[in-house]
Enzyme design. Structure first.
Site, PDB file in Angstrom:
ATOM      1  N   LYS A  50       1.972  13.301 -12.300  1.00  0.00           N
ATOM      2  CA  LYS A  50       1.280  12.189 -11.619  1.00  0.00           C
ATOM      3  C   LYS A  50      -0.230  12.390 -11.727  1.00  0.00           C
ATOM      4  O   LYS A  50      -0.980  11.446 -12.003  1.00  0.00           O
ATOM      5  CB  LYS A  50       1.703  12.133 -10.147  1.00  0.00           C
ATOM      6  CG  LYS A  50       1.032  11.002  -9.369  1.00  0.00           C
ATOM      7  CD  LYS A  50       1.279  11.099  -7.866  1.00  0.00           C
ATOM      8  CE  LYS A  50       2.624  10.562  -7.473  1.00  0.00           C
ATOM      9  NZ  LYS A  50       2.732  10.359  -5.999  1.00  0.00           N
ATOM     10  N   THR A 135       1.403  10.069   9.282  1.00  0.00           N
ATOM     11  CA  THR A 135       1.954   9.741  10.603  1.00  0.00           C
ATOM     12  C   THR A 135       2.680  10.974  11.124  1.00  0.00           C
ATOM     13  O   THR A 135       3.673  11.404  10.529  1.00  0.00           O
ATOM     14  CB  THR A 135       2.932   8.562  10.466  1.00  0.00           C
ATOM     15  OG1 THR A 135       2.229   7.474   9.846  1.00  0.00           O
ATOM     16  CG2 THR A 135       3.469   8.122  11.815  1.00  0.00           C
ATOM     17  N   ARG A 160      -0.175  -1.917   5.034  1.00  0.00           N
ATOM     18  CA  ARG A 160       1.123  -2.526   4.698  1.00  0.00           C
ATOM     19  C   ARG A 160       1.349  -2.404   3.197  1.00  0.00           C
ATOM     20  O   ARG A 160       0.411  -2.640   2.420  1.00  0.00           O
ATOM     21  CB  ARG A 160       1.112  -4.022   5.054  1.00  0.00           C
ATOM     22  CG  ARG A 160       1.012  -4.342   6.524  1.00  0.00           C
ATOM     23  CD  ARG A 160       0.641  -5.809   6.715  1.00  0.00           C
ATOM     24  NE  ARG A 160      -0.690  -6.093   6.143  1.00  0.00           N
ATOM     25  CZ  ARG A 160      -1.123  -7.320   5.843  1.00  0.00           C
ATOM     26  NH1 ARG A 160      -0.339  -8.374   6.001  1.00  0.00           N
ATOM     27  NH2 ARG A 160      -2.342  -7.492   5.348  1.00  0.00           N
ATOM     28  N   GLU A 161       2.569  -2.079   2.795  1.00  0.00           N
ATOM     29  CA  GLU A 161       2.815  -2.047   1.346  1.00  0.00           C
ATOM     30  C   GLU A 161       2.577  -3.436   0.762  1.00  0.00           C
ATOM     31  O   GLU A 161       2.923  -4.453   1.370  1.00  0.00           O
ATOM     32  CB  GLU A 161       4.254  -1.594   1.063  1.00  0.00           C
ATOM     33  CG  GLU A 161       4.408  -0.101   1.270  1.00  0.00           C
ATOM     34  CD  GLU A 161       5.633   0.461   0.550  1.00  0.00           C
ATOM     35  OE1 GLU A 161       6.253   1.366   1.113  1.00  0.00           O
ATOM     36  OE2 GLU A 161       5.960  -0.017  -0.545  1.00  0.00           O
ATOM     37  N   ASN A 214       3.887   0.635  15.032  1.00  0.00           N
ATOM     38  CA  ASN A 214       4.983   0.331  14.108  1.00  0.00           C
ATOM     39  C   ASN A 214       6.266  -0.006  14.850  1.00  0.00           C
ATOM     40  O   ASN A 214       6.979  -0.934  14.483  1.00  0.00           O
ATOM     41  CB  ASN A 214       5.216   1.515  13.162  1.00  0.00           C
ATOM     42  CG  ASN A 214       4.430   1.327  11.873  1.00  0.00           C
ATOM     43  OD1 ASN A 214       3.634   0.407  11.752  1.00  0.00           O
ATOM     44  ND2 ASN A 214       4.671   2.197  10.908  1.00  0.00           N
ATOM     45  N   CYS A 266       8.521   2.996   6.384  1.00  0.00           N
ATOM     46  CA  CYS A 266       7.789   3.326   7.616  1.00  0.00           C
ATOM     47  C   CYS A 266       8.507   2.952   8.897  1.00  0.00           C
ATOM     48  O   CYS A 266       8.749   3.808   9.741  1.00  0.00           O
ATOM     49  CB  CYS A 266       6.423   2.649   7.574  1.00  0.00           C
ATOM     50  SG  CYS A 266       5.380   3.382   6.309  1.00  0.00           S
TER      51      CYS A 266
HETATM   52  C1  UDX Z   1       4.453  -1.251   8.052  1.00  0.00           C
HETATM   53  C2  UDX Z   1       3.330  -1.664   9.000  1.00  0.00           C
HETATM   54  O1  UDX Z   1       3.163  -3.083   8.934  1.00  0.00           O
HETATM   55  C3  UDX Z   1       2.031  -0.991   8.582  1.00  0.00           C
HETATM   56  O2  UDX Z   1       1.003  -1.307   9.494  1.00  0.00           O
HETATM   57  C4  UDX Z   1       2.259   0.513   8.561  1.00  0.00           C
HETATM   58  O3  UDX Z   1       1.065   1.185   8.195  1.00  0.00           O
HETATM   59  C5  UDX Z   1       3.367   0.855   7.590  1.00  0.00           C
HETATM   60  O4  UDX Z   1       4.570   0.189   7.972  1.00  0.00           O
HETATM   61  P1  UDX Z   1       5.329  -1.914   5.681  1.00  0.00           P
HETATM   62  O5  UDX Z   1       6.276  -0.765   5.785  1.00  0.00           O
HETATM   63  O6  UDX Z   1       4.641  -2.168   4.381  1.00  0.00           O
HETATM   64  O7  UDX Z   1       4.151  -1.760   6.785  1.00  0.00           O
HETATM   65  O8  UDX Z   1       6.205  -3.194   6.028  1.00  0.00           O
HETATM   66  P2  UDX Z   1       5.938  -4.504   6.906  1.00  0.00           P
HETATM   67  O9  UDX Z   1       5.143  -5.473   6.141  1.00  0.00           O
HETATM   68  O10 UDX Z   1       5.467  -4.105   8.249  1.00  0.00           O
HETATM   69  O11 UDX Z   1       7.449  -5.046   7.041  1.00  0.00           O
HETATM   70  C6  UDX Z   1       8.389  -4.155   7.646  1.00  0.00           C
HETATM   71  C7  UDX Z   1       9.775  -4.786   7.579  1.00  0.00           C
HETATM   72  O12 UDX Z   1       9.853  -5.862   8.500  1.00  0.00           O
HETATM   73  C8  UDX Z   1      10.122  -5.348   6.204  1.00  0.00           C
HETATM   74  O13 UDX Z   1      11.474  -5.043   5.914  1.00  0.00           O
HETATM   75  C9  UDX Z   1       9.940  -6.847   6.397  1.00  0.00           C
HETATM   76  O14 UDX Z   1      10.772  -7.624   5.546  1.00  0.00           O
HETATM   77  C10 UDX Z   1      10.378  -7.006   7.843  1.00  0.00           C
HETATM   78  N1  UDX Z   1       9.830  -8.207   8.470  1.00  0.00           N
HETATM   79  C11 UDX Z   1       8.483  -8.306   8.648  1.00  0.00           C
HETATM   80  C12 UDX Z   1      10.683  -9.215   8.891  1.00  0.00           C
HETATM   81  O15 UDX Z   1      11.904  -9.132   8.720  1.00  0.00           O
HETATM   82  N2  UDX Z   1      10.171 -10.314   9.504  1.00  0.00           N
HETATM   83  C13 UDX Z   1       8.821 -10.458   9.694  1.00  0.00           C
HETATM   84  O16 UDX Z   1       8.410 -11.478  10.250  1.00  0.00           O
HETATM   85  C14 UDX Z   1       7.942  -9.424   9.248  1.00  0.00           C
END
Ligand code: UDX
Length: 438
Positions: A50, A135, A160-161, A214, A266
């Site tokens: 990497k 974390t 967020r990813e 989270n 996460c």
């Molecule tokens: C999350 C947090 O948002 C971020 O702040 C933290 O640093 C890392 O974890 P992420 O893991 O990228 O980010 O995913 P996120 O966009 O939060 O979505 C989490 C899950 O919730 C996903 O499976 C998404 O599909 C689901 N989701 C989100 C829903 O089902 N409905 C929604 O309205 C929003």
């Protein structure tokens, strides 16, 4: 913040020498963005291939804007990659951005974190500030400071990813958890180029706030998923209910979209770790435990809904039925399959004898998810299918030629687990449409 400034090494440019341990989506994003802000950054990772790839500007994760920032940092000589912690010996600030996945009994696995501490021990310059971005359970940051004999600061990320670069450069807040004024000041200056409220808190508060944020997001999604079930039985429309809720600024419109359940690398990990921490502290965090249970229930609910849609009854058999899945990643805009609800649901459907094909625009060619045959054309998902299940909200699924898919399907039935599609359009195209809470 106090106006005392400590540790500046590069004249008055305000630029620091920054070390970043870990070149994952948090570490690499942090390294590239801090270089973009003018700091001189050295990012180290144990994964030699990497490191070599990154030295050539080849970014192994799909984050919009990240390849450009890595290229900029390399070109301007403000970003370098290595695999030896010794490269961080002259750093003013070192960020720990190593993974802390779920351990065997639900709490955070700090193996990589502790190995990083061992690698850094005796390497860093006196007065270097150690910044914990991973974390970690409450108390870990102070333990890291004791192990390294340096000031340690909790500075959780909220990336967020799929939006990591944007979220780093436009944070809602910057949290600096430490009792050490100089270290706090240095971290504050590290982010001087960003326009965001800065919260200076106790270390434990910063560590806990990350889990709390989270877990609350997970709670909010579980709430709306169960509400969608109630809507179906009440003749209400979840979109109308959540639109009403979201206009209340105390609730807000985000994270009110029903889905197959929350997943990713996460939320599942952080909810488990917070429940574990509460349990160890003798606190019954029942509302969070219920949110996690509701998430598992959501997987059951989707499987039942598919069985009903495809066989005509909740108890019907899926054995031998061809089902087409649209979306496998845990959310749209990423290539990440980690703890994706789509994979859980696919495993459940396969266990009932369904034969699954799946199309996902984000799933890399290297992905080999179990139980499904990955195809590169959505038409192959519909061909001879007894039903189509939409599991990830990729916008391009709206633009598919659904009339053609109806022709290809043996039984034109679609279960839209993201309420992404327009029911009237799907019906017009010849599909029997089912959503969540609609
Ligand atoms: C999350 C947090 O948002 C971020 O702040 C933290 O640093 C890392 O974890 P992420 O893991 O990228 O980010 O995913 P996120 O966009 O939060 O979505 C989490 C899950 O919730 C996903 O499976 C998404 O599909 C689901 N989701 C989100 C829903 O089902 N409905 C929604 O309205 C929003």
């Amino acid at each position: 913040m106090p106006d005392t400034v400590s540790g500046k090494r590069d004249g008055d440019t305000g630029a620091y020498r920054v070390g970043v341990v870990g070149a994952g989506y948090v570490g690499l994003t942090s390294a590239a963005c801090l270089a973009h802000l003018g700091h001189r950054v050295t990012c180290v990772d144990v994964d030699e291939p990497k490191v070599q790839a990154l030295r050539g500007g080849d970014v192994p994760i799909s984050e919009p804007g990240l390849p450009e920032l890595v290229a900029e940092g390399l070109r301007e000589g403000r970003l370098s990659f290595g695999s030896e912690h010794a490269a961080l010996a002259s750093a003013d600030v070192v960020l720990l951005c190593v993974p802390t996945p779920t351990g065997p009994d639900g709490d955070a696995d700090l193996g990589a974190f502790d190995r990083a501490l061992t690698g850094l021990h005796g390497t860093l310059a006196p007065g270097c500030a150690v910044v914990i971005k991973s974390t970690v359970p409450v108390g870990t940051t102070e333990r890291a400071g004791r192990v390294l004999g340096l000031p340690a600061v909790s500075n959780p990320e909220f990336l967020r990813e799929g939006h990591a670069v944007h979220d780093f450069l436009h944070p809602d807040r910057i949290v600096i958890g430490t009792a050490d004024g100089d270290a706090a000041d240095r971290v504050w200056r590290l982010y001087a180029g960003l326009d965001a409220p800065v919260l200076h808190t106790a270390t434990a508060s910063a560590e806990l706030a990350k889990y709390a944020s989270n877990a609350f997001l997970a709670l909010k999604v579980s709430y709306v998923n169960v509400l969608a079930e109630l809507c179906e039985r009440s003749g209400a429309d979840i979109a109308e209910v959540t639109a009403t809720m979201g206009l209340d600024e105390r609730i807000g419109p985000a994270f009110l979209s029903p889905g197959p359940g929350w997943g990713g690398s996460c939320l599942p990990k952080d909810t488990r770790a917070l429940l574990r921490a509460a349990d160890e502290a003798g606190v019954d965090f029942a509302v969070l435990a219920d949110a996690v249970a509701a998430n598992t229930h959501q997987h059951d609910r989707v499987v039942t809904k598919v069985r009903e849609a495809v066989t005509g009854s909740a108890g019907g058999s899926l054995a031998g039925m061809r089902l087409g899945l649209l979306g496998l990643t845990f959310k749209a805009g990423t290539d990440d399959l980690r703890e994706s609800p789509a994979l859980v649901i696919a495993a459940r459907l396969a266990a009932e004898g369904a034969v699954l094909t799946a199309y996902d625009p984000g799933a890399r060619g290297t992905a080999r998810p179990e139980h499904v045959q990955l195809v590169d054309d959505p038409g192959l998902v519909a061909k001879d299918a007894a039903g189509i299940v939409l599991l990830t909200e990729w916008p391009q699924f709206r633009e598919l030629d659904w009339a053609q898919l109806a022709e290809l399907a043996e039984q034109p039935t679609v279960v839209d687990c993201r309420n992404l599609l327009d029911p009237a359009s799907l019906t017009e195209a010849g599909f029997t449409y089912r959503g969540l809470g609609r």
